[in-house]
Design an enzyme around this catalytic site. Structure first.
Site: not given
Length: 749
Positions: A451, A641
């Site tokens: 990420d 996420d």
């Protein structure tokens, strides 16, 4: 030491017509269809694992049926113990495992556990056994002492029946439990040599012919006791990382209250207390600096040797060491809620898990002892039928050597010891592994998805510019901040902080909704406000810089933009390069715009990235990579996420991230630093390499040792393996496995 009742968490399947109950005397699981004995008392039938238990119960049933008085306070004897090889075994107080016979160890370690009673007992028996075995060894090789059979018998009786009594207790327990183990073989081997010698001596030796084997029996027992002492000492060192972490917590803290400043016990500190931390002191609990400043050494928790500067508002964690400055802090997490306590808890749980690679060793171990006993029987028969004279002597010596040299414990310890040391080493480097399976999978990872916000970047974004259309800047910022108060995203916090810095009053929001990875919406003063990425707000714009543009729309029309900068972490570039050198394919995924994503990728050296993706799309990208045969790890820190973290073969969460991300991950990094991923990968590879070394050593040792002990070399070389040499080899096999595992404590990450 009296064996305490234990509990097998997975109950065995009962025989047809039977059921499993607990023996009321020893607590062991008993199949009612196969019980060794029963006893009826007050209209109820009780079942027993052994006749000795039934006899004890029959003598005084009320002793075992009356409720035990409850202790006023927990004591060390009440602590829960488990077996490192069989974590399903749990009991109150120390003892030995009913499956493998190994000494149990505490489930929960403490900083100062005091002396190990098992080690103290085994050490005492070893030293007395060694003192009595020394003259036996002299008699064995000195002709002038021939004929002193009764002296040999007396000395060896003390060694075998007193010093070695715990070994025979465990051997008998293995028979009762139908769980043959190392002690079964030791009991058979040493017992056969001693009983044969005693029988020959009592039969006046010459009547039967043959030699006496009191000396080998005593020396075998002494060497096994030595192995137990060395193993217990080595096993104690495998928990060194946990004890080191526990030792970080200070015993007292200096509390500031209306009565002044006083040192109080750490257990009396509560959330909200104001504490003073003086130079050189350990920080007592987790909290926030209120006033003052200092540099804090967090190396013991994060693995980073450089002290971190702490100013007012900075977070501090328990166990870290204050530098030369002093400060006052606000206690926010105390006791079991601190980061340090969480680390200890996570590592302790991980150390009790089993890796898939252990399945082969478990399968072999389940058949190992019966096979060795069969090999010993065949060895005895072959030497009796075809061996040279004296045939019985050769048959007995070689059969005993086969029983003694085999070591199933080396197989059983190969994986658990490496996992214990490896997870402890990871904790000292700021890498927390959830379980052994994750550690094994991580070394196979060839693709790492990352990420952007809070992972590659600092995660502390700031609003650097505002561009409003049809409304002034402050009004635009106030509306956006009002909505973003309900969002967990780091960019939302930047917008709210910017409004606070300008002293803006935030309007009331109605109908708030959050679309993870895209933006938020709600009604402010009767108007529909949207804050998020371009697609979410139906705006057309992009950025080719490392800055992120957040779009604001009012009633469906573009109202302006907020430009937010979240700088790339200083360590990210080096970490990415190292991961690529380690052979990992690095892929960045972000909900940000393509221009921003490209700029971040270019700055960090990442060649593959996906921009403008939703949380679900992140999970789909991971799934697609897996369909290509890739073993994927995902690193992230936010709710957006979580789907990708859960889908990945290994999820890696930043310790500063959300609870959802951490719960979805198999690895947690104490500090949000990508270099910790490098450490995690290296740790997994080193641990699995160590496990394979242990398994190779254990398999090779037994595959080579047992045939040599059986006398396979005798027809070619005339060499036979003495039971004493076999005992020495067996003694050091388990110790060698543990010693090899201990090398992980110093592995470079």
């Amino acid at each position: 030491m009296e064996q305490q009742p234990f509990q097998i968490l997975t109950q065995p399947k009962p025989a047809p017509g039977g059921k499993t109950v607990n023996d009321p005397v020893c607590g062991m699981t008993v199949d009612t269809a196969r019980a060794a004995g029963t006893f009826a008392f007050e209209g109820k039938t009780y079942y027993f694992c052994a006749l000795s238990c039934r006899d004890k119960f029959a003598a005084d049933p009320n002793r075992y049926l009356s409720p035990k008085p409850k202790a006023a306070e927990p004591s060390e004897s009440a602590a829960e113990y488990t077996c490192p090889m069989h974590p399903q075994i749990r009991q109150r107080g120390p003892g030995s495992c009913p499956i493998c016979g190994m000494a149990l160890e505490p489930v929960v370690m403490t900083a100062d556990e005091g002396p190990n009673p098992e080690l103290a007992d085994m050490s005492r028996r070893f030293w007395i056994g060694a003192a009595l075995s020394a003259p036996l060894l002299v008699m064995m090789f000195t002709p002038m002492f021939a004929g002193m059979a009764w002296v040999e018998a007396a000395l060896s009786t003390v060694v075998v029946l007193w010093a070695g009594w715990p070994l025979f207790e465990r051997a008998w327990a293995s028979v009762v439990q139908r769980s043959p183990n190392m002690f079964t073989l030791i009991g058979l081997g040493a017992g056969a040599a001693y009983l044969y010698s005693a029988f020959v001596l009592l039969a006046r030796r010459g009547a039967m012919g043959g030699d006496l084997y009191f000396e080998p029996a005593a020396i075998i027992v002494t060497l096994v006791l030595l192995g137990q002492v060395l193993e217990l000492r080595a096993r104690a060192r495998t928990g060194g990382a946990i004890r080191a972490l526990l030792g970080l917590a200070p015993k007292t803290a200096r509390r500031i209250d209306a009565g002044g400043e006083n040192d109080v016990a750490i257990e009396n500190i509560h959330v909200g207390d104001r504490l003073r931390v003086r130079p050189g002191e350990k920080i007592p609990v987790d909290g926030t600096v209120l006033e003052g400043e200092s540099s804090v050494d967090e190396a013991m928790l994060t693995g980073e040797p450089i002290p971190v500067q702490k100013l007012a508002g900075a977070k501090v964690v328990a166990g870290s060491v204050n530098g030369t400055g002093g400060f006052v802090m606000h206690a926010q997490r105390v006791g079991s809620d601190t980061v340090l306590a969480s680390i200890v808890r996570m590592v302790s749980e991980a150390q009790r898990t089993r890796a898939p690679i252990q399945r082969l060793a478990d399968l072999v171990a389940s058949y190992f002892v019966p096979i060795v006993i069969a090999v010993a029987a065949v060895t005895f028969g072959v030497w009796m039928a075809f061996g040279p004279e004296p045939r019985f002597t050769h048959a007995l010596v070689n059969a005993v050597a086969v029983l003694i040299i085999a070591c199933p414990c080396a197989l059983g310890l190969a994986t658990p010891m490496s996992i214990m040391v490896g997870t402890g080493r990871g904790a000292s480097a700021g890498v927390l592994v959830r379980d052994a399976e994750v550690l094994e999978t991580l070394q196979k990872v060839d693709t790492l998805c990352i990420d952007k916000t809070g992972t590659l970047t600092e995660g502390k974004p700031k609003v650097v510019s505002i561009a409003a259309s049809g409304v002034d800047d402050n009004k635009l910022l106030a509306m956006a901040a009002a909505l973003e108060q309900g969002s967990e995203h780091p960019l939302a916090a930047a917008i709210v902080n910017a409004a606070k810095e300008r002293g803006l009053a935030l309007p009331r929001v109605e109908g708030f909704q959050s679309t993870s990875g895209q933006g938020v919406t709600g009604r402010v003063d009767g108007r529909e406000i949207r804050v998020g990425n371009a697609a979410f707000t139906s705006s057309l714009a992009d950025s080719a810089e490392t800055r992120t543009v957040v779009f604001v729309s009012v009633d469906g029309r573009a109202a302006g933009t907020l430009t937010i900068e979240d700088p790339v972490r200083a360590t990210s570039v080096d970490a990415i390069r190292t991961l690529q050198r380690e052979g990992l394919r690095v892929v960045m995924m972000t909900g940000d715009s393509a221009g921003t994503a490209e700029a971040i990728a270019r700055a960090t050296g990442i060649t593959e990235f996906h921009a403008g993706v939703s949380p679900q799309q992140k999970g789909e990208i991971v799934k697609r990579l897996q369909s290509e045969g890739r073993v994927v790890a995902m690193a992230g820190d936010g709710i957006n996420d979580a789907p990708a973290l859960a889908q990945a073969n290994v999820g890696i969460a930043m310790g500063t991230g959300t609870d959802v991300a951490i719960e979805s991950a198999g690895v947690t990094l104490v500090q949000p630093d990508l270099r910790a991923i490098v450490r995690a990968v290296r740790l997994s590879r080193a641990t699995m390499r160590n496990i394979r070394q242990n398994l190779f050593f254990a398999f090779a040792y037994n595959i080579l040792g047992v045939p040599i002990a059986a006398g396979i070399l005798y027809p070619f070389t005339g060499i036979l393996l003495s039971p004493i040499i076999a005992s020495a080899a067996m003694t050091f096999s388990s110790v060698s496995v543990i010693t090899n595992a201990l090398r992980l404590r110093s592995v470079k990450l």
